[in-house]
Structures are given as C-alpha cells and as structure tokens.
Design a protein around this motif. Structure first.
Motif, mmCIF file in Angstrom:
data_model
loop_
_atom_site.group_PDB
_atom_site.id
_atom_site.type_symbol
_atom_site.label_atom_id
_atom_site.label_comp_id
_atom_site.label_asym_id
_atom_site.label_seq_id
_atom_site.Cartn_x
_atom_site.Cartn_y
_atom_site.Cartn_z
ATOM 1 N N LYS A 127 -7.052 16.884 7.652
ATOM 2 C CA LYS A 127 -5.977 17.356 8.527
ATOM 3 C C LYS A 127 -4.850 16.338 8.601
ATOM 4 O O LYS A 127 -3.663 16.682 8.513
ATOM 5 C CB LYS A 127 -6.534 17.641 9.922
ATOM 6 N N HIS A 128 -5.214 15.053 8.749
ATOM 7 C CA HIS A 128 -4.190 14.003 8.825
ATOM 8 C C HIS A 128 -3.453 13.872 7.491
ATOM 9 O O HIS A 128 -2.229 13.699 7.465
ATOM 10 C CB HIS A 128 -4.852 12.670 9.184
ATOM 11 N N LEU A 129 -4.180 13.996 6.395
ATOM 12 C CA LEU A 129 -3.558 13.909 5.075
ATOM 13 C C LEU A 129 -2.545 15.034 4.890
ATOM 14 O O LEU A 129 -1.405 14.796 4.472
ATOM 15 C CB LEU A 129 -4.621 13.969 3.987
ATOM 16 N N ARG A 178 -6.798 17.485 -12.621
ATOM 17 C CA ARG A 178 -7.556 18.363 -13.515
ATOM 18 C C ARG A 178 -9.000 18.529 -13.050
ATOM 19 O O ARG A 178 -9.597 19.582 -13.214
ATOM 20 C CB ARG A 178 -7.545 17.815 -14.944
ATOM 21 N N GLN A 179 -9.559 17.458 -12.463
ATOM 22 C CA GLN A 179 -10.978 17.494 -12.084
ATOM 23 C C GLN A 179 -11.206 17.904 -10.634
ATOM 24 O O GLN A 179 -12.229 18.507 -10.307
ATOM 25 C CB GLN A 179 -11.621 16.110 -12.296
ATOM 26 N N HIS A 180 -10.261 17.564 -9.757
ATOM 27 C CA HIS A 180 -10.496 17.769 -8.321
ATOM 28 C C HIS A 180 -9.365 18.591 -7.708
ATOM 29 O O HIS A 180 -8.218 18.138 -7.647
ATOM 30 C CB HIS A 180 -10.620 16.430 -7.603
ATOM 31 N N ARG A 181 -9.714 19.773 -7.225
ATOM 32 C CA ARG A 181 -8.728 20.701 -6.668
ATOM 33 C C ARG A 181 -8.823 20.814 -5.142
ATOM 34 O O ARG A 181 -8.029 21.539 -4.543
ATOM 35 C CB ARG A 181 -8.935 22.092 -7.276
ATOM 36 N N PHE A 182 -9.776 20.131 -4.538
ATOM 37 C CA PHE A 182 -9.989 20.296 -3.106
ATOM 38 C C PHE A 182 -9.471 19.088 -2.330
ATOM 39 O O PHE A 182 -9.584 17.932 -2.757
ATOM 40 C CB PHE A 182 -11.475 20.526 -2.800
ATOM 41 N N LEU A 183 -8.919 19.375 -1.154
ATOM 42 C CA LEU A 183 -8.271 18.359 -0.334
ATOM 43 C C LEU A 183 -9.247 17.278 0.110
ATOM 44 O O LEU A 183 -8.872 16.105 0.238
ATOM 45 C CB LEU A 183 -7.648 19.048 0.893
ATOM 46 N N GLU A 184 -10.485 17.649 0.327
ATOM 47 C CA GLU A 184 -11.459 16.694 0.859
ATOM 48 C C GLU A 184 -11.634 15.482 -0.054
ATOM 49 O O GLU A 184 -11.821 14.352 0.416
ATOM 50 C CB GLU A 184 -12.816 17.386 1.070
ATOM 51 N N PHE A 185 -11.577 15.699 -1.359
ATOM 52 C CA PHE A 185 -11.738 14.584 -2.297
ATOM 53 C C PHE A 185 -10.668 13.528 -2.064
ATOM 54 O O PHE A 185 -10.967 12.325 -1.978
ATOM 55 C CB PHE A 185 -11.669 15.082 -3.740
ATOM 56 N N TYR A 186 -9.413 13.967 -1.952
ATOM 57 C CA TYR A 186 -8.308 13.024 -1.795
ATOM 58 C C TYR A 186 -8.322 12.370 -0.414
ATOM 59 O O TYR A 186 -8.000 11.183 -0.286
ATOM 60 C CB TYR A 186 -6.982 13.748 -2.054
ATOM 61 N N ALA A 187 -8.712 13.119 0.601
ATOM 62 C CA ALA A 187 -8.821 12.545 1.942
ATOM 63 C C ALA A 187 -9.893 11.466 1.974
ATOM 64 O O ALA A 187 -9.708 10.397 2.572
ATOM 65 C CB ALA A 187 -9.126 13.647 2.950
ATOM 66 N N ASN A 188 -11.014 11.717 1.301
ATOM 67 C CA ASN A 188 -12.081 10.713 1.253
ATOM 68 C C ASN A 188 -11.623 9.453 0.525
ATOM 69 O O ASN A 188 -11.934 8.333 0.933
ATOM 70 C CB ASN A 188 -13.313 11.294 0.562
ATOM 71 N N GLU A 189 -10.885 9.632 -0.574
ATOM 72 C CA GLU A 189 -10.394 8.484 -1.326
ATOM 73 C C GLU A 189 -9.445 7.632 -0.486
ATOM 74 O O GLU A 189 -9.402 6.402 -0.624
ATOM 75 C CB GLU A 189 -9.670 8.958 -2.596
ATOM 76 N N LEU A 190 -8.671 8.289 0.388
ATOM 77 C CA LEU A 190 -7.700 7.577 1.233
ATOM 78 C C LEU A 190 -8.286 7.174 2.580
ATOM 79 O O LEU A 190 -7.597 6.547 3.398
ATOM 80 C CB LEU A 190 -6.474 8.468 1.457
ATOM 81 N N GLN A 219 0.803 -1.217 0.000
ATOM 82 C CA GLN A 219 0.000 0.000 0.000
ATOM 83 C C GLN A 219 0.842 1.276 0.000
ATOM 84 O O GLN A 219 0.318 2.355 -0.249
ATOM 85 C CB GLN A 219 -0.959 0.018 1.204
ATOM 86 N N GLY A 220 2.126 1.164 0.251
ATOM 87 C CA GLY A 220 2.994 2.336 0.190
ATOM 88 C C GLY A 220 2.694 3.359 1.264
ATOM 89 O O GLY A 220 1.815 3.189 2.108
ATOM 90 N N ARG A 221 3.437 4.429 1.261
ATOM 91 C CA ARG A 221 3.187 5.501 2.204
ATOM 92 C C ARG A 221 1.960 6.289 1.769
ATOM 93 O O ARG A 221 1.567 6.290 0.608
ATOM 94 C CB ARG A 221 4.396 6.440 2.264
ATOM 95 N N ILE A 222 1.370 6.984 2.718
ATOM 96 C CA ILE A 222 0.199 7.802 2.406
ATOM 97 C C ILE A 222 0.533 8.814 1.321
ATOM 98 O O ILE A 222 -0.266 9.038 0.401
ATOM 99 C CB ILE A 222 -0.310 8.513 3.678
ATOM 100 N N SER A 223 1.724 9.410 1.391
ATOM 101 C CA SER A 223 2.078 10.429 0.404
ATOM 102 C C SER A 223 2.170 9.840 -0.995
ATOM 103 O O SER A 223 1.795 10.473 -1.978
ATOM 104 C CB SER A 223 3.392 11.112 0.784
ATOM 105 N N ASP A 224 2.668 8.579 -1.118
ATOM 106 C CA ASP A 224 2.752 7.944 -2.431
ATOM 107 C C ASP A 224 1.365 7.703 -3.005
ATOM 108 O O ASP A 224 1.101 7.949 -4.190
ATOM 109 C CB ASP A 224 3.501 6.615 -2.338
ATOM 110 N N ARG A 225 0.475 7.205 -2.168
ATOM 111 C CA ARG A 225 -0.891 6.946 -2.630
ATOM 112 C C ARG A 225 -1.577 8.257 -2.996
ATOM 113 O O ARG A 225 -2.316 8.344 -3.986
ATOM 114 C CB ARG A 225 -1.654 6.205 -1.546
#
Length: 238
Positions: A220-222, A203-215, A187-193
C-alpha cells in the motif's frame, strides 16, 4: 505493402481522424501552429506516449494538474494516460510531435531502460532543449520522415526503433544533464529504487508484493508513494 498496412502513417490529419492516431505504431506531425493547439479547449487524455518539441513561441500547459511554463526550444514528454490542457498559446508558437504506440514504446524501453535517463524522464515532463541541440532535433525529424516515406523498406519498424534509441543516447540525454544531481541523493526516492527493480525483474515478477518486499515497505505504501512521485501507480509501471 503500403504504410497503412505496415501500421505507420505520416502527416495524419489530426482534426478529422484523431482516433486513428493510436492505431498506428509510430506517427509524427511537423509545423503545428497555434490554431490547432487552440482547438484543445478541454483536457486531453493521451492514449500514447508523445514527444512534443516546441521550436518557437511560448505557452502554458497543465499536465496532470501541474502547470508548466513552456518557452521554445523545449521538450514536452507526455506519457500514456496523462492529461494535458494548454491554457495559453502565443501567436508565434510552432511545434512538432512524435506519437508512439504502447507496443513501440515498450520496444524502445527494452533498449533504453538501463539508462539513468529513464528515471529522470519519469520525473520531468517538461525540459528545455539547449539551443545548440535544436538543429539535432530538427534533423532527427528529417531522418524519421525519410524512414516513414520509404514505403518500400520492409525494415521500417526496426529503422524507426533504432533511430529513436540512437537519438536517445546521442542527443536526448543532454537535455537532462542538469538534473543528474538528483540521482546522487543517498538511496534515492522510493520510486527511483522501485523503477530500477522493475527494469531488472519485470519479466519474472508481475506482482506488487515482490517489489514491496525488496524495498522493505508495504504494498500500500509503495503504490501510494510511486503514484505521488510519478503520476502512475506501481502496478501500472509493472
């Protein structure tokens, strides 16, 4: 159209006109000796991404408060906003540098972001150059110099871009082969994922919440984790 109008400049005088470096899309200087680097008595915050190739000698440098022993041949890859300060420079040190503007670096990113090398570069600011590859680095500088000096070429920007991308896939990756086992960690480090997701969706998602939800972690933790592992916040990467 001359080189300045095109946004390119070769062998700019670093001492007298350092601010104009960041106004160029692509800039390079060869055969930098210890005298110029010794003048950097204060920490320098880089405004552009830079590759520094150490071809002889040795030094000790701090990058974002991390100390590195540098011994030729070696590559130092400094990203924009990172802070570097040399604390020791040998008398026989020789280096060459390539500076890439934000615009140029973003265009190069579009050609290289699918490679696992991108993840390894984000982790390792300083890597040794295998001695048998040093001539390839020298030849690459020669190739870049020839492109920059051909002021009649209306396609110079694309020639520079694709030359750098070709070098990336043909030669540069070999400097990171010894680190490839890091990518096999489950699964690698969180930063790699996170970086993998950014490469797919920036290009489609500029907000942090999208990536936090995916992970499946909190924003804040991300942000805190990515900052600790890469030196940049998650928002800066996006």
């Amino acid at each position: 159209m001359n080189e300045t109008q095109k946004g390119y400049h070769y062998n700019l005088d670093l001492h007298q006109d350092i601010t104009s470096i960041i106004e160029q899309d692509f800039w390079m200087l060869e055969n930098i000796g210890p005298e110029m680097l010794s003048a950097l008595s204060e920490p320098v915050k880089f405004a552009s991404s830079s590759w520094i190739i150490i071809t002889s000698g040795h030094a000790k440098v701090d990058i974002n408060l991390m100390s590195y022993e540098v011994k030729a041949p070696m590559l130092i890859a400094v990203r924009s906003t990172q802070i570097m300060q040399p604390s020791h420079i040998s008398d026989d040190l020789n280096a060459s540098v390539v500076v890439m503007s934000k615009r140029f670096r973003e265009n190069l990113f579009l050609l290289t972001n699918s490679s696992s090398l991108y993840q390894l570069q984000s982790r390792h600011s300083v890597v040794p150059i295998p001695p048998e590859l040093l001539s390839d680095f020298i030849n690459q500088f020669k190739n870049l110099r020839e492109i920059l000096q051909d002021s009649a070429n209306p396609h110079a920007s694309k020639a520079l871009l694709f030359s750098m991308a070709t070098f990336y896939y043909r030669t540069l990756y070999k400097c990171y082969e010894s680190f490839e086992d890091e990518l096999s960690i489950p699964q690698g480090r969180i930063s790699d994922r996170f970086l993998n997701l950014v490469q797919q969706y920036f290009r489609q998602h500029r907000f942090l919440e999208f990536y936090a939800n995916e992970l499946e972690i909190t924003p804040k933790h991300l942000s805190r984790t990515v900052k600790a592992q890469t030196g940049f916040t998650a928002v800066e990467w996006i």
